[in-house]
Design a protein around this motif. Structure first.
Motif, PDB file in Angstrom:
ATOM      1  N   GLU A 296       0.825  -1.207   0.000  1.00 13.00           N
ATOM      2  CA  GLU A 296       0.000   0.000   0.000  1.00 13.00           C
ATOM      3  C   GLU A 296       0.861   1.259   0.000  1.00 13.00           C
ATOM      4  O   GLU A 296       0.553   2.235  -0.694  1.00 13.00           O
ATOM      5  N   ILE A 297       1.944   1.237   0.784  1.00 17.66           N
ATOM      6  CA  ILE A 297       2.848   2.391   0.830  1.00 17.66           C
ATOM      7  C   ILE A 297       3.517   2.599  -0.533  1.00 17.66           C
ATOM      8  O   ILE A 297       3.647   3.739  -1.016  1.00 17.66           O
ATOM      9  N   ALA A 298       3.898   1.491  -1.180  1.00 15.09           N
ATOM     10  CA  ALA A 298       4.527   1.596  -2.500  1.00 15.09           C
ATOM     11  C   ALA A 298       3.556   2.171  -3.523  1.00 15.09           C
ATOM     12  O   ALA A 298       3.947   2.984  -4.378  1.00 15.09           O
ATOM     13  N   ALA A 299       2.286   1.769  -3.450  1.00 16.69           N
ATOM     14  CA  ALA A 299       1.279   2.295  -4.382  1.00 16.69           C
ATOM     15  C   ALA A 299       1.088   3.794  -4.175  1.00 16.69           C
ATOM     16  O   ALA A 299       0.942   4.561  -5.142  1.00 16.69           O
ATOM     17  N   LEU A 304       2.319   9.465  -5.934  1.00 15.72           N
ATOM     18  CA  LEU A 304       2.983  10.746  -5.699  1.00 15.72           C
ATOM     19  C   LEU A 304       4.044  11.017  -6.760  1.00 15.72           C
ATOM     20  O   LEU A 304       4.260  12.170  -7.162  1.00 15.72           O
ATOM     21  N   THR A 305       4.704   9.967  -7.235  1.00 15.36           N
ATOM     22  CA  THR A 305       5.691  10.125  -8.305  1.00 15.36           C
ATOM     23  C   THR A 305       5.032  10.664  -9.567  1.00 15.36           C
ATOM     24  O   THR A 305       5.570  11.549 -10.240  1.00 15.36           O
ATOM     25  N   GLY A 306       3.838  10.121  -9.886  1.00 11.74           N
ATOM     26  CA  GLY A 306       3.114  10.610 -11.051  1.00 11.74           C
ATOM     27  C   GLY A 306       2.676  12.051 -10.901  1.00 11.74           C
ATOM     28  O   GLY A 306       2.701  12.828 -11.870  1.00 11.74           O
ATOM     29  N   LEU A 321       8.150  15.007  -3.491  1.00 15.16           N
ATOM     30  CA  LEU A 321       6.956  14.484  -2.837  1.00 15.16           C
ATOM     31  C   LEU A 321       7.129  13.055  -2.335  1.00 15.16           C
ATOM     32  O   LEU A 321       6.234  12.540  -1.656  1.00 15.16           O
ATOM     33  N   THR A 322       8.222  12.413  -2.681  1.00 13.06           N
ATOM     34  CA  THR A 322       8.340  10.971  -2.424  1.00 13.06           C
ATOM     35  C   THR A 322       9.464  10.590  -1.480  1.00 13.06           C
ATOM     36  O   THR A 322       9.571   9.420  -1.116  1.00 13.06           O
ATOM     37  N   ALA A 323      10.316  11.523  -1.100  1.00 14.87           N
ATOM     38  CA  ALA A 323      11.466  11.182  -0.256  1.00 14.87           C
ATOM     39  C   ALA A 323      11.230  11.610   1.190  1.00 14.87           C
ATOM     40  O   ALA A 323      10.418  12.491   1.478  1.00 14.87           O
ATOM     41  N   GLY A 324      11.953  10.951   2.089  1.00 12.34           N
ATOM     42  CA  GLY A 324      11.905  11.324   3.497  1.00 12.34           C
ATOM     43  C   GLY A 324      10.530  11.137   4.116  1.00 12.34           C
ATOM     44  O   GLY A 324       9.848  10.134   3.874  1.00 12.34           O
ATOM     45  N   ARG A 325      10.106  12.118   4.908  1.00 12.83           N
ATOM     46  CA  ARG A 325       8.819  12.059   5.603  1.00 12.83           C
ATOM     47  C   ARG A 325       7.662  12.543   4.748  1.00 12.83           C
ATOM     48  O   ARG A 325       6.513  12.453   5.180  1.00 12.83           O
ATOM     49  N   MET A 326       7.937  13.064   3.549  1.00 10.50           N
ATOM     50  CA  MET A 326       6.886  13.704   2.768  1.00 10.50           C
ATOM     51  C   MET A 326       5.731  12.770   2.414  1.00 10.50           C
ATOM     52  O   MET A 326       4.562  13.173   2.532  1.00 10.50           O
ATOM     53  N   PRO A 327       5.969  11.502   1.987  1.00 11.62           N
ATOM     54  CA  PRO A 327       4.824  10.638   1.690  1.00 11.62           C
ATOM     55  C   PRO A 327       3.906  10.443   2.890  1.00 11.62           C
ATOM     56  O   PRO A 327       2.671  10.498   2.762  1.00 11.62           O
ATOM     57  N   GLU A 328       4.508  10.228   4.062  1.00 12.00           N
ATOM     58  CA  GLU A 328       3.702  10.041   5.269  1.00 12.00           C
ATOM     59  C   GLU A 328       2.967  11.329   5.636  1.00 12.00           C
ATOM     60  O   GLU A 328       1.805  11.297   6.046  1.00 12.00           O
ATOM     61  N   TYR A 329       3.648  12.462   5.476  1.00 13.58           N
ATOM     62  CA  TYR A 329       3.012  13.742   5.782  1.00 13.58           C
ATOM     63  C   TYR A 329       1.819  13.987   4.861  1.00 13.58           C
ATOM     64  O   TYR A 329       0.738  14.383   5.316  1.00 13.58           O
TER      65      TYR A 329
END
Length: 422
Positions: A296-299, A304-306, A321-329
């Motif tokens: 789910e996290i990878a999806a 976000l990459t798109g 948008l995809t590195a560090g804490r940004m995806p979780e944020y």
């Protein structure tokens, strides 16, 4: 034409107002132009600084238009909807047997892209169907060329009644309505319009605006099931259909995912006896993203990459948008709802351009509130989701309220009335 030269009209501002899809002309205009928008070219900060002031202004405007028109991205959840809906519509369109066509219900939360996904799937079907028949109506009356309308898009009226729904469908075709037409007349005209225009799919959006505690709404739902006898694929889109009460009379088969309804009470459709077979719907959910398992996290990160690839900020970098804490944020700010993510990114990009930061960061996004005041959506039907608070909202809520010190009134003059005791 590029934004970098010339003094003519800018190419990224499409002519006229946005098309309204609930008329034949509006749907056709949207269908043929839905991929016409050209995003702004990618420029580095150094390249942007070489532009003249006017070209800088035009390029910034083009970038804002790009962020306001982000492409609809395919998600794993949308893949399941596409597979079912496109397959169902195409299979039904190829049927020649006089049997009831199975319909499709698309459910999910608000701002999860149900309408856009459904319209894109049906527009793609129409592209294929028109090409297959050389853009002519295969059911046209001999000697005539009826307008070919393979797909009809109708919004369910906020206060739905059988007559108002029939009128909404006929208004899509631009049919002339007599003010004294009764329901049987309207129903016959709906059936005639669907047949004469070669309509293969009828999409009824915001179907959960129906409140089944009202007699009119129950009659409207019964009427909708009668439409299935008109040899069209009925596509119903709504927020939380299982929880809305629309399936109250239906029987759900967990093995097939289908919901079976008893036949409608409308005895005649277009002058013929309605088939008294049970009405069947395939129920499919367009869910939000989840953030629990690795898959789910990878999806979510793929999505976000798109989104990141479409942005035109001058200081944007890979992994913004995809590195560090940004995806979780970003997930915490949006609950994985694609519509909320789009709103946050769009407003964040505008703030990044205006502030000259030219990059999306967590501190910048913390100052962006997601506001969903859309008058066309019905909050009572769940069409507007709750938005998670920002960190600044939470801090403000938890911060102790400072009470204002009361004013000293000892030396106040209360006037002669007070001194006399009156």
């Amino acid at each position: 034409m590029s934004t970098q030269g010339g003094s003519g009209p800018v190419p990224f501002v499409l002519p006229g107002p946005p098309p309204m899809r609930d008329t034949v002309e509006g749907w056709e205009r949207w269908r043929v132009t839905r991929r016409d928008f050209m995003p702004a070219p990618r420029l580095s900060l150094a390249e942007w600084r070489l532009l003249s002031p006017r070209k800088k202004s035009l390029h910034d405007l083009h970038r804002s238009a790009t962020h306001a028109n982000l492409q609809l991205l395919q998600t794993p959840m949308a893949d399941a909807v596409t597979k079912l809906l496109h397959g169902r519509v195409m299979t039904n369109a190829l049927k020649h047997k006089p049997t009831t066509r199975a319909g499709v219900m698309v459910t999910g939360g608000g701002y999860q892209g149900k309408t856009e996904t459904g319209c894109e799937i049906l527009a793609t079907f129409e592209d294929i169907w028109r090409e297959l028949h050389r853009h002519l109506n295969p059911d046209a009356v001999p000697g005539a060329r009826d307008l070919h309308v393979p797909v009809a898009y109708v919004q369910t009226p906020v206060t739905a009644k059988p007559k108002s729904l029939c009128k909404a469908i006929l208004n899509f075709y631009g049919a002339q309505l007599h003010p004294r037409m009764d329901l049987p007349d309207l129903l016959r005209q709906v059936a005639a319009s669907l047949h004469d225009h070669g309509t293969r799919a009828l999409l009824l959006d915001d179907i959960t605006r129906l409140r089944l505690h009202r007699a009119d709404d129950q009659d409207t739902l019964d009427l909708i099931r009668a439409f299935m006898s008109m040899h069209v694929t009925l596509v119903l889109i709504g927020v939380d259909i299982p929880g809305s009460g629309l399936l109250r009379e239906g029987r759900h088969d967990p093995d097939t995912g289908q919901v079976t309804f008893p036949p409608a009470q409308q005895s005649k459709v277009h002058g013929r006896e309605a088939t008294q077979t049970e009405r069947r719907f395939d129920l499919v959910e367009l869910d939000r993203f989840r953030y629990e398992t690795d898959e789910e996290i990878a999806a979510w990160i793929d999505h976000l990459t798109g989104v990141e690839d479409q942005l035109r900020l001058l200081k944007a970098h890979r992994g913004m948008l995809t590195a560090g804490r940004m995806p979780e944020y970003l997930f915490g700010r949006t609950n994985g709802v694609v519509g909320l993510l789009e709103r946050l990114v769009e407003d964040g990009c505008q703030e990044a351009i205006d502030s000259e930061l030219e990059c999306l960061t967590e501190p910048l996004l913390e100052g962006i509130a997601i506001t969903l005041g859309d008058p066309s959506r019905d909050p009572g039907a769940g069409e507007i989701p709750d938005t998670p608070p920002t960190g600044s909202d939470t801090a403000a809520k938890d911060r102790p309220v400072k009470r204002k010190r009361p004013r000293n009134t000892v030396f106040d003059d209360h006037g002669p009335a007070a001194s006399t005791g009156t």
